[in-house]
Design an enzyme around this catalytic site. Structure first.
Site, PDB file in Angstrom:
ATOM      1  CG  HIS A 119       2.130   0.118   4.547  1.00 29.85           C
ATOM      2  ND1 HIS A 119       1.825  -0.745   5.583  1.00 29.85           N
ATOM      3  CD2 HIS A 119       0.989   0.805   4.281  1.00 29.85           C
ATOM      4  CE1 HIS A 119       0.554  -0.570   5.939  1.00 29.85           C
ATOM      5  NE2 HIS A 119       0.023   0.363   5.161  1.00 29.85           N
TER       6      HIS A 119
ATOM      7  CG  ASP B 140      -2.072  -0.925   1.150  1.00 34.46           C
ATOM      8  OD1 ASP B 140      -2.076  -1.765   0.237  1.00 34.46           O
ATOM      9  OD2 ASP B 140      -2.967  -0.829   2.001  1.00 34.46           O
TER      10      ASP B 140
HETATM   11 ZN   LIG Z   1      -2.626   3.161   3.417  1.00 32.83          ZN
END
Ligand SMILES: [Zn+2]
Length: 325
Positions: A203, A43
């Site tokens: 992430h 992400d």
């Molecule tokens: Zn996010």
């Protein structure tokens, strides 16, 4: 039967009703349809370490899904080429909104604006309009669910989390160990590739996450016997909405031609392989999400259902006793 016994049974009965009235939302996808698969998702990019991450994934022969932010694409001109590089690597592009705001604090119009502006900038940069969307921090209540469903989007959640963003203040090695805690417990220790599947959240904007964690995650999960898939293969719905024109993917394995699985007027039946091109849905109408639910129900869910059924039965006994006494 004593009145306090009846009351306690009644409390269990009411609790079971409350639980039974709130089933898992079948619109929110947090597991794959095929046992033994793991969808690795990154992400908040495209970020500064995107090239490095793509190189790692290529070396490991792993296909992933990138939930990107419209603002990240817009803010950094150098990243404008990142989307095409992600596609060229055989990975899937998905939306994570434009600004990373809280969807549950937005109006319906604001949500639609976040989604459409991200779709537009992704289309301008890579020719794709994503069919998969993850609301920032997973905040997607009833209005968000309706908006996303109306737009034909797969509401993409996760069922295992590196929590890498929590550990960025630690030294890289310590942060990596902390981020492996949930992976080690939920996947390595407690799961079975014969019945389980995962959507894993990481992430790409944290340096240690790309430098160290991604490889640890891949190696541990591969050793446990799982296979990495894109969200498209995980869920079984096409990656992109109609009107998308992604550049052709050059397959690593020449056996599979890079043809899009597009079927006119219907949702393409998706049987992708690691080297097939992602598919595009010919209609932006949302297919029923209910068919996706329960295909890989974890054993704990069955146990919870059994407990609920037991509580119901006890509640009925308590109600009958109350009526009699
Ligand atoms: Zn996010």
């Amino acid at each position: 039967m004593k009145i306090n016994t009846i009351l306690s049974f009644s409390a269990i009965f009411l609790a079971s009703v409350a639980t039974a009235a709130m089933p898992d939302d079948p619109n929110k996808i947090d597991t794959c349809t095929k046992p033994g698969t793991v969808a690795l998702t990154f992400d908040d990019g495209p970020g500064a370490y995107n090239d490095q991450l793509l190189a790692l994934l290529a070396r490991k022969k792993v296909k992933a899904t990138f939930f990107v932010l419209g603002s990240m694409i817009a803010e950094n001109a150098q990243q404008a080429g990142a989307l095409k590089k992600i596609l060229a690597g055989g990975h899937q592009l998905a939306s994570h909104s434009y600004s990373h705001g809280n969807f549950d604090k937005m109006t319906e119009d604001q949500m639609r604006q976040e989604i459409s502006s991200t779709s537009d900038i992704m289309f301008q940069n890579a020719g794709v309009r994503p069919a998969y969307m993850r609301a920032p921090e997973g905040n997607c209540g009833a209005v968000c669910t309706k908006v996303m469903t109306d737009l034909g989007l797969v509401i993409s959640h996760w069922n295992v989390d590196t929590n890498d963003w929590r550990f960025t203040a630690l030294a890289p090695q310590a942060a990596t160990e902390q981020s492996m805690v949930e992976i080690n417990k939920v996947i390595i220790q407690d799961s079975n590739p014969a019945i389980d599947s995962f959507i894993l959240l990481e992430h790409e904007i944290h340096k240690f996450s790309v430098d160290l964690l991604a490889e640890r995650v891949i190696d541990a999960i591969t050793a446990k016997g799982y296979r990495f898939v894109t969200m498209e293969e995980c869920v079984g719905k096409p990656s992109y909405l109609s009107g998308s024109t992604p550049p052709p993917v050059t397959p690593v394995d020449p056996v599979t031609p890079p043809s899009a699985n597009t079927t006119a007027g219907t949702v393409a039946p998706v049987v992708p392989t690691a080297t097939s091109a992602p598919s595009i849905v010919a209609s932006s109408v949302a297919p029923s999400a209910t068919s996706l639910a329960g295909a890989s129900v974890k054993s704990q869910d069955n146990a919870a259902g059994f407990v609920r059924a037991g509580a119901w039965a006890m509640g009925l006994v308590a109600a009958a006793a109350y009526a009699l006494f």
